[in-house]
Design an enzyme around this catalytic site. Structure first.
Site: not given
Ligand code: NAD
Length: 454
Positions: A207, A241
């Site tokens: 997602e 998002c």
């Molecule tokens: P992110 O990708 O930075 O983090 C998401 C998860 O991944 C967290 O649990 C984090 O600890 C982990 N993570 C971060 N970097 C990592 C790495 N290098 N290796 C492994 N794991 C890692 O996302 P975010 O900043 O928490 O959220 C924002 C993004 O999420 C935006 O792009 C938003 O559009 C999207 N989002 C999508 C939905 C949806 O339902 N489609 C909902 C909310 C947010």
């Protein structure tokens, strides 16, 4: 990590999670965990980014309560054996699908709706009969540690547990063998998750996000458009998002729309003191967003307070696709408005960008509505509204292309954590000799005749 996962695998293999009564009991425990701790949940999220109790209820808890209720109500129907018709070739026989849980699942949450994005997939995972490891986002530290504490208080770790942490912990987790990974987050990290999952051939739901276009055609109801769009954009201080990322407005009504948007923002009185506005999650995001607020493009807003992590709801005018704000998903309270003259050209331009998670159309013109809905690929969306499609559990929620793989909510969520075993069941009282050796010309002739009848 390995101990927890082994414990979960042993518990899963005990068959305990497959019983409907067990699933119902766990859904009730989750509901109880949330209702009994609403005050603590409000408190933690307020500490993290000033999300008020009102908004915590509306945009996080209410959706979860609704999801849990729906899952409990449909559990029997969703898990029932599904009969399908049998083809002539297999006569006499019956054919059906049996739902089975996938097993030990990893759910990774994003920070912007920390409770909803962590627990909504878990409702689905429990309903489908799995065990779960939850890795919430580390950015909202208070909600992350509260979720870890509550889950430990209410659930046994061999069924459901939380592992907290940032990149190192997540990297280690992703090396483990899971039967399903459900990830919510950025497209960049989604790719890392997908690669790690491939090592173990683990199925994923991803997602992710993107830049969701919002069309306002010359036949839109401007007042209602502005009202709904402003609410959807500045909810959670734009850190949503599926927020309208940018507006494509017919040039002939750009000024009217800008005035109406400004009036709606003023009327909403967005302020921390009113408990109706949120902080930007951290300083890195403050800096990132500040770069997008090019002074000469600001039509309204533009105020920034670094100490309190406040960014005023801001509208940018006469934006083009070459501006900084159009380079990445905004994920903050900045709304760029891009005028267009030809709808076809606007659609063509959007189609050169990665497929977005959402798309919104504000218009009273049926032809333009269907032209936009049909020509652009997007995860989900709304006509004359924005964001609200997420609240209908009968609409599967998910992205397409760069914005996601798979979907959830309601039955789609159950399916995301389920494998359907296809079974053909034959009685033993009759058998046709056609398929058996030795082959012969007459058998082939009959087979060909039979195929024509199918
Ligand atoms: P992110 O990708 O930075 O983090 C998401 C998860 O991944 C967290 O649990 C984090 O600890 C982990 N993570 C971060 N970097 C990592 C790495 N290098 N290796 C492994 N794991 C890692 O996302 P975010 O900043 O928490 O959220 C924002 C993004 O999420 C935006 O792009 C938003 O559009 C999207 N989002 C999508 C939905 C949806 O339902 N489609 C909902 C909310 C947010």
């Amino acid at each position: 990590m390995q101990t927890i996962i082994s414990l979960q695998r042993a518990f899963y293999n005990s068959q305990a999670t497959k019983k409907i009564a067990f699933r119902r009991e766990q859904l009730e425990t989750l509901e109880r965990m949330l209702t009994e701790n609403e005050a603590a949940l409000d408190d933690a999220i307020y500490k993290d980014f000033k999300k008020s109790a009102f908004e915590n209820y509306v945009s996080e808890l209410a959706l979860l309560y609704h999801d849990i209720k729906q899952a409990k109500r449909n559990l029997k129907r969703w898990t029932r054996k599904k009969k399908v018709s049998t083809n002539l070739m297999n006569f006499p026989a019956s054919s059906y699908m049996l739902s089975e849980p996938l097993g030990v699942c990893l759910v990774m949450g994003a920070w912007n709706y920390p409770y909803q994005l962590s627990f909504a997939p878990i409702v689905a995972a429990i309903a489908a009969g799995n065990t779960i490891v939850l890795k919430p986002s580390e950015l909202p530290a208070n909600t992350s540690s509260l979720m870890a504490k509550l889950v430990a208080d209410y659930f046994r770790p061999e069924f459901f547990t939380v592992i907290e942490g940032g990149i190192p912990e997540t990297t280690a987790l992703l090396k483990q063998k899971f039967d399903k990974i459900f990830f919510t987050g950025s497209t960049k990290v989604g790719k890392i998750v997908y690669k790690a999952a491939a090592e173990n051939l683990t199925p994923v739901t991803l997602e992710m996000g993107g830049k969701s276009p919002t069309f306002v055609t010359e036949e839109a109801n401007i007042k209602m458009t502005a009202k709904r769009m402003v609410w959807a954009k500045f909810l959670n201080a734009g850190q949503t998002c599926i927020a309208p990322d940018y507006v494509l407005v017919h040039a002939s009504i750009q000024e009217k729309l800008l005035e109406a948007l400004k009036a709606e923002i003023i009327e909403a009185h967005y302020a921390f003191e009113n408990n109706n506005y949120l902080q930007i999650i951290n300083e890195d995001h403050m800096e990132r967003l500040q770069k997008m607020m090019v002074p000469k493009k600001i039509y309204f807003g533009g105020e920034i307070h670094k100490e309190t992590r406040y960014i005023q709801p801001t509208i940018l005018k006469d934006v083009t696709f070459n501006d900084v704000v159009m380079e990445e998903e905004i994920f903050g309270p900045i709304l760029p408005v891009i005028p267009y003259v030809s709808l076809e050209e606007a659609i063509e331009k959007v189609n050169t960008l990665p497929k977005p998670l959402a798309c919104y159309v504000f218009t009273e013109n049926k032809k333009q509505k269907s032209q936009i809905l049909k020509s652009i690929s997007f995860g989900g969306g709304a006509v004359n509204d924005a964001v609200m499609h997420i609240t209908n559990p009968n609409l599967p929620f998910g992205g397409v292309g760069d914005s996601g793989i798979g979907s959830y909510h309601g039955k789609a969520g159950f399916d995301a954590f389920t494998h359907y075993k296809s079974v053909l069941e034959k009685p033993t009282w009759l058998e046709f000799p056609l398929k058996y050796y030795p082959y012969s010309a007459s058998k082939l002739k009959w087979l060909k005749r039979l195929m024509k009848l199918q």
